[in-house]
Every structure is written in C-alpha cells, then in structure tokens.
Design an enzyme around this catalytic site. Structure first.
Site, mmCIF file in Angstrom:
data_model
loop_
_atom_site.group_PDB
_atom_site.id
_atom_site.type_symbol
_atom_site.label_atom_id
_atom_site.label_comp_id
_atom_site.label_asym_id
_atom_site.label_seq_id
_atom_site.Cartn_x
_atom_site.Cartn_y
_atom_site.Cartn_z
ATOM 1 N N GLU A 29 20.043 -4.619 6.138
ATOM 2 C CA GLU A 29 20.365 -4.406 7.557
ATOM 3 C C GLU A 29 21.609 -5.204 7.944
ATOM 4 O O GLU A 29 21.760 -6.380 7.575
ATOM 5 C CB GLU A 29 19.176 -4.827 8.411
ATOM 6 N N HIS A 30 22.471 -4.542 8.693
ATOM 7 C CA HIS A 30 23.750 -5.127 9.148
ATOM 8 C C HIS A 30 24.615 -5.558 7.960
ATOM 9 O O HIS A 30 25.423 -6.469 8.072
ATOM 10 C CB HIS A 30 23.522 -6.268 10.142
ATOM 11 N N GLY A 116 15.881 4.753 16.818
ATOM 12 C CA GLY A 116 16.557 4.035 15.733
ATOM 13 C C GLY A 116 16.365 4.722 14.395
ATOM 14 O O GLY A 116 16.447 4.073 13.354
ATOM 15 N N SER A 118 18.254 7.454 13.680
ATOM 16 C CA SER A 118 19.519 8.166 13.463
ATOM 17 C C SER A 118 19.558 9.595 13.951
ATOM 18 O O SER A 118 20.107 10.469 13.286
ATOM 19 C CB SER A 118 19.911 8.123 11.984
ATOM 20 N N SER A 119 19.022 9.827 15.147
ATOM 21 C CA SER A 119 19.196 11.169 15.699
ATOM 22 C C SER A 119 20.673 11.435 15.947
ATOM 23 O O SER A 119 21.145 12.557 15.740
ATOM 24 C CB SER A 119 18.378 11.348 16.980
ATOM 25 N N ASP A 164 24.129 5.179 8.324
ATOM 26 C CA ASP A 164 23.334 6.283 8.863
ATOM 27 C C ASP A 164 23.940 7.625 8.480
ATOM 28 O O ASP A 164 23.238 8.558 8.084
ATOM 29 C CB ASP A 164 23.238 6.183 10.392
HETATM 30 C C1 GLA Z 1 22.533 0.886 13.050
HETATM 31 C C2 GLA Z 1 23.951 1.248 12.658
HETATM 32 C C3 GLA Z 1 24.139 1.139 11.160
HETATM 33 C C4 GLA Z 1 23.675 -0.221 10.640
HETATM 34 C C5 GLA Z 1 22.292 -0.563 11.178
HETATM 35 C C6 GLA Z 1 21.874 -1.968 10.836
HETATM 36 O O1 GLA Z 1 21.638 1.821 12.526
HETATM 37 O O2 GLA Z 1 24.255 2.562 13.081
HETATM 38 O O3 GLA Z 1 25.492 1.361 10.836
HETATM 39 O O4 GLA Z 1 24.601 -1.221 10.918
HETATM 40 O O5 GLA Z 1 22.218 -0.410 12.586
HETATM 41 O O6 GLA Z 1 21.678 -2.101 9.475
#
Ligand code: GLA
Length: 354
Positions: A29-30, A116, A118-119, A164
């Site tokens: 993540e991140h 969260g 990714s729609s 995403d």
């Molecule tokens: C969101 C962002 C991604 C990523 C995540 C954290 O989903 O769209 O690019 O940075 O947060 O991992």
C-alpha cells in the site's frame, strides 16, 4: 443486457461493449508512487459499458446507478460529478488521437462506489479501452492503464499511483498481479483454491480526493527530496538511517514505504509457493505498518482487522488508499461461512463486499 439497455436508452446499437473488474490489493500500500511493488487481484464485480461514437462534441451517459442521462461536452472541465471519469477518459482518448469527438455511453456496475475497490479505475480503463476499440491502434493494456492514471492525475486532480489502473486492465479474478511500479513489469500469480480473499467494508466511507491521500503523497515527496531520489521503497537500510534528521512522522512514512515493499516482494514469493501461513503473517505485519508508520488507518478498521485475525483469518489488513474503506482477509474456504457470520455480527456497521 448492456446492449438491450443501450438500445432502449439511445435507440441505436452500441459499437463496442466491455467489462472491467474492480480490484482489491492484497499487499503493497502506498508503494505505487514510490517505486515499489504491489500485489492486487481482480474481483468478480466490475463495470460493464457500451459505447457508440458521436462526432458533435457531446457525451451522453446513462448509468444504472443514477437517474436520467448526464450530458457533458468534450470541452468540459471536471465538475465533481460522477460523469467526470467518463468525460475525462473520452477527452484524453480524443487528444491522444484515437478517440471519437463524443459518445453515447451506457454503464452498469456491481461495484459499490467509494468503497475503495477501484470503481473509478474500472470506468476510466473501460472507457479508454472502448474508445481504442473503435480504431486501429497498437495500444497495450499497460498503455491503457497509463492513460487512465492520467485521467485521475490531470483531469480529476487525484494524485494516485498506477496500481488500480494496471490491476483492472490486466488481472483476472483468481489471479494476483505482481507489479513493479517503477518499470511497469508484471507477472500473474494464481491464487490458491483453498483460500478466499474476502473484501469487507468497514462502514467508514472516505473519498481519496478529500485530501489525506494527498498529504501522505506530499510527505513522501518531502522524504524523496531528502533522499535525493524518488524510489523511497527501494532505499537501503543505510539510506533509511541517513534520514535520522527528518521529523519523526516523515521517518515513519519512509519506514512504511521501505518495509511494505519488502513485505510485498516476500508475500509474492510466499503466494507463488502456496505458503499461505507466511503470506498471512506478512498481511498482518502490513496492517501494523499502515496503522503505526503510515498512519492511514482508523479505529473501526483496526477493530475489524483485529477480529478478522482473531476469528481465524490466515491474514487480514486494511486495503487501498486508507482512512476507512475496506479490509482484505485471507481465509480458508472451509472456515469462511462461520468466520463471516461471527465477524459481521461483531461489527454491525461493516458489510460484505465479496
Ligand atoms: C489508491 C490509489 C492507488 C494506491 C493506493 C494505496 O487506491 O489509487 O494508486 O496508491 O491507494 O496503495
């Protein structure tokens, strides 16, 4: 179904249709704007769309989730409206030389908004792929993902990484995408038949563009400036030690990026070998790092993750941008039913996504 809806709404047949899945990130993540690895998988849930080109600069959009038809112009700026993702994607496709000058579009979705998963990436990737399908071009899945990220970064104003868009453009359900976000090199890893990757919403809704994601990105940028390069995730232990002069929160952000990348690489190897216990430990450690070092969790999410682990998950963690949203838990399929019931009973605000 989408073809019938399209004909009903627009009175003509669509030229192109397509399905794009949502995604859940298993670990990493991140890391995707800091030169590191990620390990998302595609969901069965997703966005189905149908498109027919127009040449009058108009975009007319029907969605099963909103009343009426949204009408946008190919010259419109973003206006904090759900149709922005479609308008931005079509505008970019046009300016890149392969998209039409407007379109009729019908969209149906099984992805909850703002969860969260990714729609928005599913919509932008879907629209760019559909627009690309209208003409002869050599766009790869990676090219489409890169363009879809540009819609977020440049049109919407959300400074996200590439995870995403790559996940939804490339991965299929049952596969994890092992992605090196620095070079956009990737491999697909099959998920084990024995386990389910459960996605549960905490009940805490947040929008990435509300600002906290951006603050974390800016903190990472500050560490990059101190480090002298952009690959925060790839820094050595010695480089990390050299950051001792930075303020403590910045050092914690740096530590998360460095350790999360290493965990993601190790988790990918564990998954490839089917070593799910090791995989689960890495998920749990990732949650601690997000909670304590990147400080991107909130109390209801921590409580949900703790119970997911306590009630028998192989591993569980916050997933996605943070500050609410979903958790992902790896759970043996034979334990799934009882585990799910116990967890949701203990967390009435939480709800099952998939
Ligand atoms: C969101 C962002 C991604 C990523 C995540 C954290 O989903 O769209 O690019 O940075 O947060 O991992």
């Amino acid at each position: 179904m989408i073809v019938a809806e399209f004909k009903r709404v627009f009175d003509i047949a669509p030229s192109v249709t397509g399905f794009t899945p949502g995604r859940v990130n298993l670990i990493g993540e991140h890391t995707d704007y800091n030169g590191g690895n990620v390990l998302p998988t595609a969901l069965d849930l997703g966005v189905t769309l149908a498109l027919a080109p127009r040449e009058d600069g108009l975009i007319r959009i029907w969605s099963d989730k909103f009343d009426g038809i949204a009408e946008r112009k190919m010259t419109d700026a973003a206006s904090d409206h759900w149709s922005d993702y479609i308008a931005g994607a079509l505008q970019l496709a046009r300016s890149e030389g392969f998209g039409p000058d407007g379109a009729n579009i019908a969209v149906t979705t099984t992805l909850p908004f703002g969860a969260g998963i990714s729609s928005s990436a599913a919509v932008t990737v879907g629209v760019i792929r559909a627009a690309a399908g209208l003409s002869d071009n050599s766009l790869t899945d990676t090219d489409i993902a890169v363009l879809a990220r540009r819609v977020e970064n440049e049109y919407i104003g959300m400074p996200c990484g590439i995870m995403d868009q790559m996940a939804v453009a490339i991965a299929k359900p049952g596969q994890a995408l092992s992605l090196d976000t620095k070079y956009l090199e990737f491999g697909l890893v099959n998920l084990p038949e024995t386990h389910h990757m459960a996605v549960i919403h905490s009940g805490v809704f947040r929008q990435l563009n509300e600002g906290r994601y951006k603050i974390r990105k800016e903190e990472c940028d500050a560490v990059k400036a101190a480090l002298g390069h952009d690959d925060l995730c790839l820094m050595t232990d010695a480089e990390f030690a050299s950051l001792a002069h930075l303020a403590a929160p910045l050092r914690r952000r740096a530590k998360h990026c460095m350790t999360e990348h290493r965990r993601t690489v190790a988790a990918t190897v564990a998954l490839q070998k089917g070593e799910m216990a090791a995989f689960g430990v890495l998920m749990n450690e990732s949650h601690i790092s997000m909670r304590d070092d990147f400080e991107m969790s909130v109390q209801p999410v921590d409580a949900l993750v703790a119970d997911a682990q306590k009630f028998g998950a192989t591993g569980a963690r916050l997933t996605g941008g943070g500050f609410g949203g979903c958790i992902v838990a790896c759970i043996e399929k034979e334990k799934l039913g009882a585990w799910r019931t116990a967890l949701l009973d203990a967390h009435p605000d939480a709800f099952w996504v998939c």
